[in-house]
Design a protein around this motif. Structure first.
Motif, short mmCIF file in Angstrom:
data_model
loop_
_atom_site.label_atom_id
_atom_site.label_comp_id
_atom_site.label_asym_id
_atom_site.label_seq_id
_atom_site.Cartn_x
_atom_site.Cartn_y
_atom_site.Cartn_z
N ALA A 19 -5.96 10.12 18.35
CA ALA A 19 -5.36 9.91 17.12
C ALA A 19 -4.35 10.95 16.72
O ALA A 19 -3.32 10.73 16.16
CB ALA A 19 -6.31 9.23 16.14
N VAL A 20 -4.90 12.17 16.59
CA VAL A 20 -4.51 13.15 16.06
C VAL A 20 -3.32 13.80 16.92
O VAL A 20 -2.12 13.86 16.29
CB VAL A 20 -5.36 14.70 15.95
CG1 VAL A 20 -4.51 15.70 15.73
CG2 VAL A 20 -6.39 14.23 14.93
N ALA A 59 5.51 5.39 21.38
CA ALA A 59 4.15 4.78 21.08
C ALA A 59 3.88 4.33 22.77
O ALA A 59 2.67 4.41 23.05
CB ALA A 59 4.18 3.91 20.41
N MET A 60 4.93 3.69 23.38
CA MET A 60 4.59 3.19 24.62
C MET A 60 4.23 4.18 25.84
O MET A 60 3.29 4.16 26.39
CB MET A 60 5.75 2.25 25.06
CG MET A 60 5.87 1.05 24.41
SD MET A 60 4.61 -0.14 24.13
CE MET A 60 4.71 -0.26 25.96
N VAL A 139 -22.00 8.32 24.26
CA VAL A 139 -21.05 8.76 23.15
C VAL A 139 -19.85 9.42 23.85
O VAL A 139 -18.83 9.38 23.33
CB VAL A 139 -21.74 9.82 22.19
CG1 VAL A 139 -21.01 10.73 21.53
CG2 VAL A 139 -22.93 9.33 21.43
N PHE A 140 -19.94 9.89 24.94
CA PHE A 140 -18.78 10.65 25.56
C PHE A 140 -18.18 9.81 26.66
O PHE A 140 -17.39 10.52 27.63
CB PHE A 140 -19.33 12.04 26.11
CG PHE A 140 -19.72 13.06 24.86
CD1 PHE A 140 -18.86 13.41 24.08
CD2 PHE A 140 -20.98 13.39 24.64
CE1 PHE A 140 -19.12 14.41 23.10
CE2 PHE A 140 -21.41 14.23 23.57
CZ PHE A 140 -20.24 14.65 22.90
N ARG A 141 -18.56 8.53 26.85
CA ARG A 141 -18.00 7.63 28.04
C ARG A 141 -16.48 7.58 27.77
O ARG A 141 -15.99 7.52 26.64
CB ARG A 141 -18.87 6.30 27.97
CG ARG A 141 -20.12 6.22 28.67
CD ARG A 141 -20.22 6.74 30.17
NE ARG A 141 -19.08 6.09 30.91
CZ ARG A 141 -19.11 5.05 31.53
NH1 ARG A 141 -20.71 4.27 31.44
NH2 ARG A 141 -18.37 4.27 32.49
N ALA A 142 -15.89 7.70 28.85
CA ALA A 142 -14.34 7.44 28.76
C ALA A 142 -14.07 6.03 28.40
O ALA A 142 -14.70 4.91 28.63
CB ALA A 142 -13.75 7.75 30.12
N ARG A 143 -13.19 5.69 27.49
CA ARG A 143 -12.61 4.44 26.87
C ARG A 143 -11.37 4.40 26.87
O ARG A 143 -10.57 4.63 26.00
CB ARG A 143 -13.21 4.14 25.67
CG ARG A 143 -14.91 4.13 25.64
CD ARG A 143 -15.41 3.92 24.05
NE ARG A 143 -16.71 3.71 23.99
CZ ARG A 143 -17.59 4.72 24.01
NH1 ARG A 143 -17.24 5.88 24.09
NH2 ARG A 143 -19.10 4.38 24.05
N ALA A 149 -4.75 2.71 22.60
CA ALA A 149 -4.47 2.02 21.54
C ALA A 149 -4.36 3.11 20.34
O ALA A 149 -3.70 2.94 19.38
CB ALA A 149 -5.57 0.77 20.86
N ALA A 150 -5.33 4.14 20.09
CA ALA A 150 -5.35 4.88 19.19
C ALA A 150 -4.00 5.85 19.32
O ALA A 150 -3.48 6.15 18.15
CB ALA A 150 -6.62 5.97 19.30
#
Length: 232
Positions: A19-20, A59-60, A139-143, A149-150
């Motif tokens: 996001a950042v 964005a894309m 917690v640290f799994r790749a998503r 989307a972020a």
């Protein structure tokens, strides 16, 4: 018994990083492009067209790049987990000894390490090996989709700032107002990101402000030179 749940900054590192980076790139790249086109002495229509194109393409691009990058990590994790499942199915005793040796290396007594390994494997053998042998946790799994989307959403939000200024600001003040508004937001973004990550807010703000200002000035300078050369 009520379960105690602590919240740590590391739980948000995946989506926070995406996001950042997305917001920062959205502000800097779109502002730089809009300032470059505006410095070439073009009309408002051309400036807005360039800004909207930068928003959509950026964005894309951010989403695609983040998805491919994070999906590669996910593929690697899945391959490691598949291998671990096979090893657990073929030689449970060896996997038990391996897990116990990990706990011994961390300071447990051998007898206690064997007991801990036995109980953890009885509860969830794959989870125990994934966490303590492979370093893979929930917690640290790749998503990949979450990261993509972020990135796309934050880039679009960041890009909206210079576009809004370009819509309402007088053409004669466009460069100054875009630069000032974007710098203020970038400083706040850098400080907020540093705070959430537990780092120095001042250092984070100054770092992002310096490189962003450099990018905007460079693009505006090139646009001005191109506009002058074309007019001549």
């Amino acid at each position: 018994m009520r379960r105690h749940r602590e919240r740590h900054r590391t739980e948000h590192t995946g989506w926070l990083r995406a996001a950042v980076l997305g917001a920062n790139d959205g502000i800097v790249s779109t502002a730089s492009l809009v300032m470059g086109v505006a410095a070439a002495h073009t009309d408002r229509h051309a400036i807005l067209l360039a800004g909207v194109s930068a928003l959509v393409a950026g964005a894309m691009s951010m989403a695609a790049g983040e998805y491919v990058s994070v999906h590669s990590q996910w593929d690697s994790e899945e391959a490691e987990l598949a291998r671990e499942r096979e090893e657990l199915a073929n030689d449970t005793d060896a996997e038990h000894r391996e897990l116990a040796s990990i706990y011994v290396g961390r300071g447990l007594d051998p007898a206690l390490a064997r007991q801990v390994a036995e109980q953890l494997m009885a509860h969830d053998a794959l989870d125990a090996h994934a966490r303590d042998e492979l370093g893979i946790t929930e917690v640290f799994r790749a998503r990949p989709l979450q990261a993509a989307a972020a990135s796309a959403a934050s880039f679009a939000v960041g890009s909206a700032l210079p576009l809004l200024v370009a819509v309402f600001a007088p053409l004669g003040m466009l460069l100054v107002l875009i630069g000032a508004a974007c710098l203020v937001c970038l400083v706040l973004l850098g400080a907020a990101a540093a705070r959430m990550g537990g780092a120095s807010m001042a250092a984070g703000a100054m770092r992002i402000a310096f490189w962003s200002l450099l990018a905007m000035l460079a693009t505006a300078g090139i646009g001005h030179l191109f506009g002058t050369a074309t007019a001549g």
